[in-house]
Write an enzyme that holds these catalytic residues in place. Structure first.
Site, PDB file in Angstrom:
ATOM      1  N   GLU A 190      18.998 -30.807  15.776  1.00  0.00           N
ATOM      2  CA  GLU A 190      20.232 -30.381  15.090  1.00  0.00           C
ATOM      3  C   GLU A 190      20.228 -28.870  15.110  1.00  0.00           C
ATOM      4  OE1 GLU A 190      22.574 -32.321  13.922  1.00  0.00           O
ATOM      5  OE2 GLU A 190      21.560 -34.245  14.085  1.00  0.00           O
TER       6      GLU A 190
ATOM      7  N   GLU B  45      25.707 -16.954  17.034  1.00  0.00           N
ATOM      8  CA  GLU B  45      25.662 -17.415  15.649  1.00  0.00           C
ATOM      9  C   GLU B  45      25.105 -16.301  14.768  1.00  0.00           C
ATOM     10  OE1 GLU B  45      22.830 -20.521  14.709  1.00  0.00           O
ATOM     11  OE2 GLU B  45      24.322 -21.465  13.424  1.00  0.00           O
TER      12      GLU B  45
ATOM     13  N   CYS C 227      25.205 -24.126   9.445  1.00  0.00           N
ATOM     14  CA  CYS C 227      25.339 -24.415  10.880  1.00  0.00           C
ATOM     15  C   CYS C 227      26.798 -24.715  11.222  1.00  0.00           C
ATOM     16  CB  CYS C 227      24.445 -25.579  11.253  1.00  0.00           C
ATOM     17  SG  CYS C 227      24.701 -27.023  10.221  1.00  0.00           S
TER      18      CYS C 227
ATOM     19  N   LYS D  51       7.429 -30.012   7.996  1.00  0.00           N
ATOM     20  CA  LYS D  51       7.152 -28.569   7.963  1.00  0.00           C
ATOM     21  C   LYS D  51       8.399 -27.821   7.498  1.00  0.00           C
ATOM     22  CE  LYS D  51       7.486 -24.708  10.421  1.00  0.00           C
ATOM     23  NZ  LYS D  51       7.488 -23.792   9.318  1.00  0.00           N
TER      24      LYS D  51
HETATM   25  P1  NAD Z   1      14.690 -21.325  13.183  1.00  0.00           P
HETATM   26  O1  NAD Z   1      14.970 -22.062  14.441  1.00  0.00           O
HETATM   27  O2  NAD Z   1      14.241 -19.916  13.285  1.00  0.00           O
HETATM   28  O3  NAD Z   1      13.547 -22.088  12.353  1.00  0.00           O
HETATM   29  C1  NAD Z   1      13.658 -23.454  12.029  1.00  0.00           C
HETATM   30  C2  NAD Z   1      12.260 -24.028  11.877  1.00  0.00           C
HETATM   31  O4  NAD Z   1      11.579 -23.908  13.124  1.00  0.00           O
HETATM   32  C3  NAD Z   1      11.412 -23.311  10.839  1.00  0.00           C
HETATM   33  O5  NAD Z   1      10.657 -24.259  10.125  1.00  0.00           O
HETATM   34  C4  NAD Z   1      10.512 -22.428  11.685  1.00  0.00           C
HETATM   35  O6  NAD Z   1       9.269 -22.157  11.081  1.00  0.00           O
HETATM   36  C5  NAD Z   1      10.323 -23.293  12.930  1.00  0.00           C
HETATM   37  N1  NAD Z   1       9.977 -22.514  14.117  1.00  0.00           N
HETATM   38  C6  NAD Z   1      10.336 -21.229  14.406  1.00  0.00           C
HETATM   39  N2  NAD Z   1       9.815 -20.858  15.593  1.00  0.00           N
HETATM   40  C7  NAD Z   1       9.106 -21.914  16.075  1.00  0.00           C
HETATM   41  C8  NAD Z   1       8.345 -22.145  17.257  1.00  0.00           C
HETATM   42  N3  NAD Z   1       8.202 -21.216  18.190  1.00  0.00           N
HETATM   43  N4  NAD Z   1       7.775 -23.365  17.426  1.00  0.00           N
HETATM   44  C9  NAD Z   1       7.924 -24.319  16.491  1.00  0.00           C
HETATM   45  N5  NAD Z   1       8.622 -24.160  15.340  1.00  0.00           N
HETATM   46  C10 NAD Z   1       9.205 -22.966  15.137  1.00  0.00           C
HETATM   47  O7  NAD Z   1      15.992 -21.479  12.279  1.00  0.00           O
HETATM   48  P2  NAD Z   1      16.268 -20.872  10.828  1.00  0.00           P
HETATM   49  O8  NAD Z   1      16.523 -19.407  10.957  1.00  0.00           O
HETATM   50  O9  NAD Z   1      15.237 -21.341   9.864  1.00  0.00           O
HETATM   51  O10 NAD Z   1      17.631 -21.645  10.458  1.00  0.00           O
HETATM   52  C11 NAD Z   1      18.855 -21.271  10.944  1.00  0.00           C
HETATM   53  C12 NAD Z   1      19.276 -22.123  12.122  1.00  0.00           C
HETATM   54  O11 NAD Z   1      19.286 -23.495  11.773  1.00  0.00           O
HETATM   55  C13 NAD Z   1      20.695 -21.805  12.567  1.00  0.00           C
HETATM   56  O12 NAD Z   1      20.730 -21.720  13.964  1.00  0.00           O
HETATM   57  C14 NAD Z   1      21.490 -23.005  12.075  1.00  0.00           C
HETATM   58  O13 NAD Z   1      22.683 -23.255  12.763  1.00  0.00           O
HETATM   59  C15 NAD Z   1      20.500 -24.095  12.232  1.00  0.00           C
HETATM   60  N6  NAD Z   1      20.886 -25.260  11.431  1.00  0.00           N
HETATM   61  C16 NAD Z   1      21.407 -26.356  12.067  1.00  0.00           C
HETATM   62  C17 NAD Z   1      21.821 -27.466  11.323  1.00  0.00           C
HETATM   63  C18 NAD Z   1      22.391 -28.691  11.988  1.00  0.00           C
HETATM   64  O14 NAD Z   1      22.418 -29.730  11.357  1.00  0.00           O
HETATM   65  N7  NAD Z   1      22.850 -28.607  13.223  1.00  0.00           N
HETATM   66  C19 NAD Z   1      21.686 -27.449   9.935  1.00  0.00           C
HETATM   67  C20 NAD Z   1      21.153 -26.319   9.323  1.00  0.00           C
HETATM   68  C21 NAD Z   1      20.747 -25.228  10.081  1.00  0.00           C
END
Ligand code: NAD
Length: 494
Positions: free
Chosen positions: A266, A397, A301, A190
């Protein structure tokens, strides 16, 4: 021939996208028929109507993945055969470099030179790397008593779901999909709703490379619909998530409410980057720190967003940061000379700027930036000085080009400030003293510690965080453990 901005614009004008999901080898609309429009943060252009999938679509994708897993069309292929397909897949990705890079840039706003030289290259390398690795990994025969033999073998988990963010849409997906496929699993991916297009294209290329139908499915749509349905699904064996800590915690609840599926998380970061006065080249440390903080528009991240500087070199460091920021003024993402593009969308730009406002209210100094440079999602690289570690700008963040400078007096305070965070993803220290380097590396609670660098990267090393930055690791051979179950088989002799 080197492509110019005009070449990329011309290519962008001719590129068309399809937004249907990809389930069981076919592009299909959502069962509900619903879609949502995807627009580019580059210039607001319409890209595609994306299938707004729901629980029924997830059921179809998981059922297809389960059928594919059970009949063994991929899982029971010899590792060397899976290798051949994954290596072919990597070659196809390389052959489609420009198309995939353009898709990524149009969808989430990063500079085209990064999409071509970093994202697409790393995605192809990752599929090739896990393909190449998988027929060289041996299982074990345990040193049991001589009346028996015990085999310790790895088996694929089964149906694996991956839920990923938008900052490196293809690469974050690939860090999960490549080792999952290499170990024989079936996958339901997804993508984030802001950036679905490259994942869909990747899955089409996987089919072309010879990955059988049903083995790699992509279900598009909203997190609280599709992500939730995958998280709660009783027939998903493992869920591997990259995204915010807030949503990561929700996935642990989904797992507990359903089948206790294996989780890999992650999550976010607020990475400390310590510059000590003893380092021989303060200007180099400051330049690299700025480059890493503003890379990918700060939507990283591992963004070194807390710059912890010994007070005696603070002014020198800030001077270099301000100079470097000039080279990261947002430009046209389709111009190969651009180093910083657009943020993922206007709403996110607004959120980033609200943090700058809060920092100002809390008494920090906006040394540069802190505003849009043109309408839309273009935000100037921002340096916030005079930050204390208890300010929101240092604790939360931001996921944008905002670098906070925190002055400290000596190593002890630097380590203490570095560790004073709920996150523990990446960290860095700049020092010429070997003992100090080792000490900081041991005392910092983070999955990654950089010494005298911030931009080292390789597939050979694990990637992931301590504390609220996650559970488990992506990349390296360690990732193979995530996607496999260990089985012990006892055989009595005689
Ligand atoms: P997000 O958590 O808002 O969304 C990530 C994914 O989760 C998306 O596909 C989204 O549709 C899904 N999602 C959102 N709400 C959900 C729910 N209630 N139930 C199930 N799925 C849901 O994150 P974002 O804004 O897309 O990305 C930014 C974040 O990702 C930052 O916190 C960043 O640090 C993190 N990130 C971490 C790494 C790592 O390797 N540690 C790498 C890249 C990004």
């Amino acid at each position: 021939m080197t492509a110019t901005a005009a070449d990329w614009h011309a290519a962008a004008d001719t590129l068309t996208f399809r937004g249907e999901a990809l389930i069981d080898g076919r592009r299909v609309p959502a069962v509900s028929g619903e879609t949502f429009a995807s627009h580019s943060p580059v210039d607001g252009r319409f890209l595609a109507d994306i299938a707004a999938c729901g629980a029924e679509d997830v059921d179809r994708a998981v059922a297809a993945a389960r059928r594919a897993f059970t009949d063994g069309r991929w899982a029971r292929r010899a590792p060397a055969e899976r290798k051949a397909v994954l290596v072919r897949f990597a070659e196809l990705i390389r052959a489609h470099r420009d198309e995939l890079a353009l898709t990524e840039t149009l969808d989430m706003g990063k500079p085209i030179s990064d999409s071509t030289s970093i994202d697409v290259r790393a995605v192809a390398n990752c599929f090739a790397w896990y393909g190449e690795a998988i027929d060289k990994v041996y299982d074990e025969v345990a040193p049991t008593p001589s009346d028996s033999v015990a085999l310790v073998t790895r088996e694929p988990l089964g149906v694996v779901a991956a839920v990923v963010p938008w900052n490196f849409p293809m690469l974050m997906a690939t860090w999960k999909v490549a080792p999952a496929l290499a170990t024989g699993n079936s996958v339901v991916l997804k993508p984030a709703e802001q950036s679905s297009l490259s994942a869909l294209r990747l899955a089409e290329l996987a089919l072309e490379a010879g990955i059988p139908e049903g083995v790699f499915n992509v279900v598009t749509g909203a997190g609280p619909e599709v992500g939730r349905a995958l998280g709660l699904h009783m027939d998903v064996d493992g869920l591997f998530f990259t995204g915010s800590t807030r949503v990561g915690k929700i996935f642990t609840e989904y797992a507990g409410q359903s089948n206790l599926k294996r989780l890999g998380l992650e999550l976010g970061g607020k990475s400390p980057n310590i510059i000590l006065s003893s380092y021989r080249d303060i200007a180099h440390a400051a330049r690299t720190s700025a480059g890493s903080a503003f890379f990918n528009q700060g939507e990283m991240c591992t963004c070194p967003s807390r710059l912890i500087v010994e007070r005696s070199v603070h002014d020198q460091v800030v001077e270099v940061l301000l100079e470097e920021a000039k080279g990261f003024q947002p430009g046209d993402p389709l111009d190969p000379a651009t180093r910083m593009g657009a943020l993922v969308d206007d709403a996110h730009a607004g959120k980033v700027l609200s943090y700058v406002e809060t920092a100002r209210e809390e008494g920090a100094i906006i040394a540069t930036g802190g505003a849009r440079t043109r309408p839309g999602a273009y935000v100037a690289p921002t340096v916030v000085d005079g930050v204390r570690n208890d300010m929101r700008v240092a604790r939360e963040e931001i996921f944008g080009p905002v670098l906070s400078v925190i002055a400290v007096d000596g190593l002890e305070e630097a380590i203490s400030v570095a560790n004073d965070s709920p996150y523990g993803l990446a960290s860095a220290v700049w020092t010429d003293d070997l003992t100090t380097a080792h000490r900081v590396s041991r005392e910092i609670r983070a999955g990654l510690v950089y010494v005298n660098c911030y931009d080292c990267d390789d597939l050979t090393v694990p990637f992931g965080g301590f504390k609220e930055s996650g559970i488990g690791r992506d990349k390296s051979l360690h990732a193979l453990d995530k996607f496999t179950e260990l089985k012990t088989t006892w055989i009595r002799l005689g």
